[in-house]
Design a protein around this motif. Structure first.
Motif, mmCIF file in Angstrom:
data_model
loop_
_atom_site.group_PDB
_atom_site.id
_atom_site.type_symbol
_atom_site.label_atom_id
_atom_site.label_comp_id
_atom_site.label_asym_id
_atom_site.label_seq_id
_atom_site.Cartn_x
_atom_site.Cartn_y
_atom_site.Cartn_z
ATOM 1 N N PRO B 163 1.174 2.322 -3.496
ATOM 2 C CA PRO B 163 0.591 2.618 -2.187
ATOM 3 C C PRO B 163 0.994 4.015 -1.730
ATOM 4 C CG PRO B 163 2.358 1.026 -1.975
ATOM 5 C CD PRO B 163 2.256 1.365 -3.421
ATOM 6 N N GLU B 164 0.057 4.663 -1.063
ATOM 7 C CA GLU B 164 0.289 6.028 -0.624
ATOM 8 C C GLU B 164 1.239 6.058 0.560
ATOM 9 O OE1 GLU B 164 -2.827 9.685 0.024
ATOM 10 O OE2 GLU B 164 -3.417 7.632 0.319
ATOM 11 N N SER B 165 1.114 5.043 1.420
ATOM 12 C CA SER B 165 1.918 5.023 2.632
ATOM 13 C C SER B 165 2.192 3.572 3.009
ATOM 14 C CB SER B 165 1.144 5.707 3.753
ATOM 15 O OG SER B 165 -0.078 5.030 3.920
ATOM 16 N N VAL B 166 3.014 3.422 4.033
ATOM 17 C CA VAL B 166 3.315 2.074 4.512
ATOM 18 C C VAL B 166 2.037 1.402 5.015
ATOM 19 C CG1 VAL B 166 4.657 0.755 6.172
ATOM 20 C CG2 VAL B 166 5.638 2.775 5.116
ATOM 21 N N ALA B 167 1.196 2.215 5.685
ATOM 22 C CA ALA B 167 -0.033 1.655 6.252
ATOM 23 C C ALA B 167 -0.928 1.089 5.152
ATOM 24 C CB ALA B 167 -0.783 2.739 7.022
ATOM 25 N N GLN B 168 -0.956 1.797 4.002
ATOM 26 C CA GLN B 168 -1.798 1.336 2.903
ATOM 27 C C GLN B 168 -1.277 0.013 2.341
ATOM 28 O OE1 GLN B 168 -2.429 3.640 -0.865
ATOM 29 N NE2 GLN B 168 -4.096 4.473 0.349
ATOM 30 N N ARG B 169 0.056 -0.074 2.226
ATOM 31 C CA ARG B 169 0.640 -1.312 1.722
ATOM 32 C C ARG B 169 0.316 -2.461 2.664
ATOM 33 N NH1 ARG B 169 6.082 -0.492 2.102
ATOM 34 N NH2 ARG B 169 5.974 0.902 0.323
ATOM 35 N N GLU B 170 0.441 -2.177 3.967
ATOM 36 C CA GLU B 170 0.136 -3.203 4.972
ATOM 37 C C GLU B 170 -1.316 -3.652 4.862
ATOM 38 O OE1 GLU B 170 2.240 -4.461 7.708
ATOM 39 O OE2 GLU B 170 3.565 -3.908 6.057
ATOM 40 N N LEU B 171 -2.195 -2.681 4.634
ATOM 41 C CA LEU B 171 -3.623 -2.977 4.540
ATOM 42 C C LEU B 171 -3.888 -3.927 3.373
ATOM 43 C CD1 LEU B 171 -6.450 -2.141 5.656
ATOM 44 C CD2 LEU B 171 -6.509 -0.423 3.871
ATOM 45 N N ILE B 172 -3.282 -3.605 2.219
ATOM 46 C CA ILE B 172 -3.508 -4.425 1.027
ATOM 47 C C ILE B 172 -2.911 -5.819 1.230
ATOM 48 C CG2 ILE B 172 -2.975 -4.662 -1.418
ATOM 49 C CD1 ILE B 172 -2.974 -1.619 -1.609
ATOM 50 N N LEU B 173 -1.671 -5.824 1.692
ATOM 51 C CA LEU B 173 -0.982 -7.105 1.868
ATOM 52 C C LEU B 173 -1.704 -7.962 2.908
ATOM 53 C CD1 LEU B 173 1.473 -8.424 0.662
ATOM 54 C CD2 LEU B 173 2.835 -7.552 2.535
ATOM 55 N N GLY B 174 -2.147 -7.308 3.996
ATOM 56 C CA GLY B 174 -2.855 -8.034 5.054
ATOM 57 C C GLY B 174 -4.123 -8.679 4.531
ATOM 58 N N ALA B 175 -4.861 -7.930 3.721
ATOM 59 C CA ALA B 175 -6.107 -8.469 3.168
ATOM 60 C C ALA B 175 -5.816 -9.672 2.278
ATOM 61 C CB ALA B 175 -6.832 -7.387 2.368
#
Lengths: 123, 291
Positions: B163-175
């Motif tokens: 993941p590029e950033s924390v937000a990206q990780r959150e996005l993937i995990l959230g989905a």
């Protein structure tokens, strides 16, 4: 593409309720030898849609599978397992197409790789 | 990572013929991919009964990760969006079946047929909108939704992601969570910038004790010794006491770094996965005056 994969694939187009099984248009079929593994066959057997497999094998020019879904006791017979193995893992659709049963959309198969990419209006 | 391929071009264009060949002829990448897929397979935690399973390799590329699956005796189906990469896979005569497809359009597979899924360095591509019609959120939803359907109950999916950033990780995990998966992120070697690897370990079905995410690897790359955790504890207290020391006093006491500091630094390097000599009575001992 093996018939194992064909048996798992279904059409993914938006609005298609029943995209399984995909019909096979055959241009070229090849056979590749694969090691025989009865454990795998017994494990995968309950997940196979038998009718779809029989139809697919017929369209590939192999007609030795029984029409009726076999009972699980058949899995002990080596003869049956060898046929099952051959159909599932050794028959490859090299060139041809898969056709969505509902919309008639063709997914071309080149060099054994089906192109399942959808157009933007199909997503 | 300085230059991320995701930021250069869409995957089907970035991995063209030359890039695909370059990728697969690099022994370093082959080695990394093999290690990652080995670890992903370990995290899948398939029952240890020697029965080959039907696995899914999402973003299989030239089949480097699939080879590890074949070596372990499993049957696999690989999906990739780059025709060039798949051509290389054909040349390499991989044993699994290959599909040309876009994971963001959902996987066209029957429900409940796959015993497990792995994906090495692929899912982060979903976070990019490469076409006007692409909406990362919807593509992630389509991907995880269709993956959840095609996995057998209790099966696992392991994704190695950058993941590029924390937000990206959150996005993937959230989905993934919204699709109904249980699980979380496993981080191997969290203290090292180089060998740090993130795995998303997801379990299909209702949450249970077994669906809890496993622990990541820490410490030395080669050997994982038990005494490290105890050393960790000490160091943490040292750090805190250091932080509370008044600044001025630090400047005045100019006695050199000392044994404690050396031990702390060695511990830090060890946690990064570097080879560090063991602590002995000679560590940071003063030299004799005559030297």
């Amino acid at each position: 593409m093996r018939l194992l994969t064909h048996n798992m694939l279904s059409s993914n187009i938006k609005g298609v309720a029943n995209g399984f099984p995909l019909l096979i248009e055959v241009e070229k079929v090849i056979e590749k030898q694969v090691d025989f593994n009865p454990d795998f066959l017994k494990n995968i057997f309950p997940k196979i849609e038998w009718q779809a497999l029989v139809q697919a094998s017929r369209s590939m020019g192999y007609s030795e599978l029984p029409e009726e879904s076999p009972e699980s006791s058949m899995l002990d017979s080596d003869d049956f397992l060898m046929k099952f193995h051959h159909v599932l893992l050794e028959l490859h659709l090299e060139e041809g197409a898969l056709v969505c049963p509902e919309t008639g959309r063709k997914f071309p198969v080149n060099k054994g790789i089906p192109n399942m990419l959808l157009h933007e209006d199909e997503v | 990572m300085a230059n991320r391929p995701e930021l250069i071009a869409p995957p089907e264009i970035f991995y063209d013929d030359t890039e695909a060949r370059k990728y697969t002829s690099s022994s370093r990448i082959i080695d990394i991919q093999a290690k990652l897929s080995e670890r992903a397979l370990e995290l899948l935690a398939l029952p240890d009964d020697g029965v080959p399973r039907l696995l899914l390799d999402i973003g299989c590329g030239s089949g480097l990760s699939g080879e590890t699956l074949s070596e372990n005796g499993h049957q696999w189906i690989g999906l990739d969006i780059s025709q060039s990469m798949l051509n290389i896979a054909l040349e390499r005569e991989v044993e699994g079946d290959l599909l040309l497809g876009d994971m963001g359009q959902g996987l066209g597979l029957r429900p409940g047929v796959v015993d497990g899924a792995i994906s090495i360095s692929a899912v982060q591509w979903l976070c990019n909108a490469d076409k006007a019609s692409h909406e990362p959120r919807l593509r992630l939803k389509a991907f995880f939704g269709s993956l959840y359907r095609c996995l057998a109950r209790g099966a696992r999916a392991v994704f190695q992601i950058y993941p590029e950033s924390v937000a990206q990780r959150e996005l993937i995990l959230g989905a993934a969570m919204r699709a109904g998966f249980a699980g979380g992120v496993v981080v191997d070697y969290p203290h090292s910038s180089k060998s740090r690897k993130e795995f998303l370990v997801l379990t299909c079905g209702p949450p249970s004790i077994s669906s809890e995410a496993p622990k990541g690897k820490v410490g030395d790359m080669e050997s994982c010794s038990d005494d490290e955790s105890s050393g960790d504890e000490e160091n943490r207290t040292v750090c805190i006491s250091d932080r509370h020391r008044p600044r001025k006093k630090q400047k005045i006491t100019n006695k050199g770094k000392g044994r404690e500091w050396v031990l702390k630094k060695k511990e830090q390097m060890r946690r990064k996965g570097c080879a560090v000599p063991p602590d002995t009575k000679y560590t940071a001992r003063k030299r004799k005056a005559r030297f």
